[in-house]
Design an enzyme around this catalytic site. Structure first.
Site, mmCIF file in Angstrom:
data_model
loop_
_atom_site.group_PDB
_atom_site.id
_atom_site.type_symbol
_atom_site.label_atom_id
_atom_site.label_comp_id
_atom_site.label_asym_id
_atom_site.label_seq_id
_atom_site.Cartn_x
_atom_site.Cartn_y
_atom_site.Cartn_z
ATOM 1 N N SER A 101 -30.913 47.329 6.668
ATOM 2 C CA SER A 101 -30.441 46.357 7.650
ATOM 3 C C SER A 101 -29.183 46.869 8.354
ATOM 4 C CB SER A 101 -30.215 44.991 6.986
ATOM 5 O OG SER A 101 -29.956 43.987 7.938
ATOM 6 N N ASP B 196 -32.674 47.213 11.984
ATOM 7 C CA ASP B 196 -34.090 46.880 11.792
ATOM 8 C C ASP B 196 -34.511 45.674 12.621
ATOM 9 O OD1 ASP B 196 -32.765 44.987 10.078
ATOM 10 O OD2 ASP B 196 -34.644 44.683 8.999
ATOM 11 N N SER C 252 -26.319 34.135 8.918
ATOM 12 C CA SER C 252 -26.046 35.552 9.124
ATOM 13 C C SER C 252 -26.759 36.112 10.347
ATOM 14 C CB SER C 252 -26.439 36.344 7.876
ATOM 15 O OG SER C 252 -27.788 36.102 7.531
ATOM 16 N N LYS D 206 -37.455 37.422 9.999
ATOM 17 C CA LYS D 206 -36.475 37.238 11.065
ATOM 18 C C LYS D 206 -36.799 38.155 12.249
ATOM 19 C CE LYS D 206 -33.469 38.189 7.904
ATOM 20 N NZ LYS D 206 -32.255 38.478 7.104
#
Length: 550
Positions: free
Chosen positions: A146, A306, A393, A410
């Site tokens: 990430s 990502d 986040s 996501k």
């Protein structure tokens, strides 16, 4: 946390990771599974670590991939497996290791053509689309840490529902992988990479075009084009960098990449608040490169490597707080998706802003508050029961315009494009829309503070909250001058353990939980009174946690 003196400034040579050294350590350092920090550990987003620290090395990837294959066999998953990859240096090495194990085990693999990068949401979208074809269950692996620093690597598993794997699955994979490490990889199958590529088991396809072509079904791309929205994009050197040109071409949208560099050392990045290179699109320090362009475009957007997170930059007002944009996105979507049923649920994590609660109440929509981790939204999105699922986040996803599933992970692309749609349709930037919400519901003062914590204290805290926790355990019945109304160790929406505690008063709350991927204790707080009140909430929260861990 003190702000580093060079936070927001572009990295210097001394800040950069030694990539050849990192890669050498990936192949040569062997983890000791008896040391906790060197084990395979799946948090809310898979396993992460660094080759330098014996926590993300070839042995880990061999063991994890074989464990994933074993899980597929026990779950009778027979279709091909998608493999996605981001732009971190360790991702490419890990990709080769993963392919070697998958092919040796007879798994058919689908990857993006020309060894290209593939964002997390594209893998999720591809899994969901493929499984509608009824030719066998398809799942995926995404190799990414990430937004973590350049020296880190990561890998996460997405089952056939397309989203992050449930805790039972990740725990099984973790245990199995660590068993392989203890056995010095006995039982792990492996095919040399060159032979794997010749085996016919690795299929290279274009994963960009199908995703881009389908965007019209989740975002009003015609409205964005018609309004001639000028969009500035900083991919932060991430895996979605080649998607934007295709989006611009396909939908005739004015998109400009303000940064087109891909560099495994991420040398172009401004330093984050702690002086580290971190591709965090929710940080004004990491995003300072894009912030320079905020008045040159109608909107600017950025994403992590990502592409499962989003950062929204509005003219004059700068980078939006992720909580603010989540509230705006929900407010807009429930009023601009006529095909969505009013019974659809809005999902939020329990550390997200209570502004979302107020927006849901305003529109009389059902809200479901779950623990931290996007996996809690997966079933609801897959079954089209949740219209939206979002995390503080800066990660979120929502349904297609017709009310069916889009992704179950996501998706930073669609949240960025939604910001453009909001401006195109309403004539207001997301920041201006949030100002309207503040007029209705009051000002939210929100913050998160991190403090280092040992593995021992993490375990101690977990044991403590496993029992009954109430105000007597806290040692006080007030929070910053207000009576404590609730002490939660389970999420109200699904009664799942939250891995921490949440303490709520009339106008404020705090939540405390250890990080699943870092040696940190995270304390979140919010007040609808004042910044001073929030500071009191956070200070008292720290005192309470310190007492609990003493």
């Amino acid at each position: 946390m003190m702000i580093h003196e060079r936070a927001g400034q572009v990295a210097l040579q001394k800040d950069l990771v030694n990539i050849p050294k990192l890669m050498s350590h990936y192949y040569r350092l062997i983890p000791n599974v008896e040391i906790d920090e060197q084990k395979v550990t799946f948090g809310t987003s898979g396993h992460r670590g660094s080759a330098f620290n014996h926590s993300f090395n070839e042995y880990h990837l061999l063991a994890i991939t074989q464990a994933v294959v074993d899980h597929r066999n026990r779950a009778k998953i027979t279709g091909p497996l998608y493999v996605g990859i981001d732009t971190h240096a360790l991702s490419q090495a890990a990709y080769i290791t993963v392919i070697e194990v998958l092919v040796a085990n007879g798994v058919n693999v689908i990857v993006h053509q020309h060894d290209g990068f593939t964002p997390t949401p594209v893998i999720s979208h591809a899994i969901i689309t493929a499984n509608k074809g009824h030719y066998g269950e398809v799942d995926g692996l995404i190799i990414t840490p990430s937004h973590n620093p350049p020296q880190d690597g990561g890998i996460k598993y997405n089952p056939p529902h397309g989203g992050p794997a449930e805790g039972e699955i990740t725990q099984w994979i973790e245990n199995s992988a660590n068993t392989y490490l203890r056995q010095h990889l006995n039982g792990v199958k492996r095919e040399a990479y060159a032979q794997a590529l010749l085996s016919g088991s690795v299929q290279s396809v274009d994963l960009i075009q199908p995703y881009v072509d389908d965007l019209i079904n989740v975002i009003d791309m015609e409205a964005i084009a018609k309004a001639k929205i000028r969009l500035g994009v900083d991919p932060l050197g991430g895996s979605g960098i080649h998607y934007w040109a295709e989006i611009a071409k396909r939908y005739e949208i004015d998109i400009t990449l303000v940064n087109d560099r891909v560099d495994p050392s991420f040398s172009f990045m401004p330093l984050d608040k702690d002086g580290k290179i971190r591709m965090d699109c929710s940080s004004p320090y990491a995003m300072s490169g894009l912030l320079k362009y905020q008045d040159d475009f109608d909107l600017c957007v950025g994403n992590d490597p990502d592409y499962d997170r989003h950062g929204i930059v509005c003219p004059s007002s700068g980078l939006m707080n992720p909580n603010h944009f989540l509230a705006v996105a929900i407010d807009y979507l429930v009023t601009h998706r006529p095909q969505w049923s009013e019974s659809l649920i809005i999902g939020k994590t329990l550390v997200s802003s209570a502004m979302i609660d107020k927006v849901c109440a305003q529109h009389q929509r059902v809200m479901c508050e779950v623990p931290v981790g996007f996996k809690w939204f997966v079933d609801g999105l897959a079954q089209a029961q949740f219209a939206f699922g979002g995390e503080e986040s800066a990660g979120a996803a929502f349904l297609r315009r017709d009310g069916t599933a889009w992704t179950t992970d996501k998706d930073g692309f669609i949240l960025a494009l939604l910001a453009a749609e909001i401006l195109a349709v309403t004539g207001q930037t997301p920041a201006q829309r949030y100002a309207e919400l503040v007029k209705l519901h009051g000002v939210s003062f929100y913050a998160r503070v991190d403090s280092p914590v040992s593995v021992h204290k993490k375990a101690m805290f977990a044991e403590m909250i496993a029992g009954k926790v109430d105000v007597s355990v806290l040692g006080t019945d007030t929070l910053a001058g207000e009576m404590i109304q609730t002490v939660l160790t389970k999420a109200p929406g699904n009664h799942a353990n939250i891995g921490g505690i949440k303490v709520v008063s009339q106008h404020a709350w705090f939540a405390a939980r250890p990080s699943g991927t870092e040696a940190l204790f995270k304390i979140y707080g919010e007040s609808f009174v004042s910044q001073i009140h929030l500071d009191e909430v956070l200070s008292q929260a720290q005192e309470i946690i310190d007492k609990m861990l003493t």
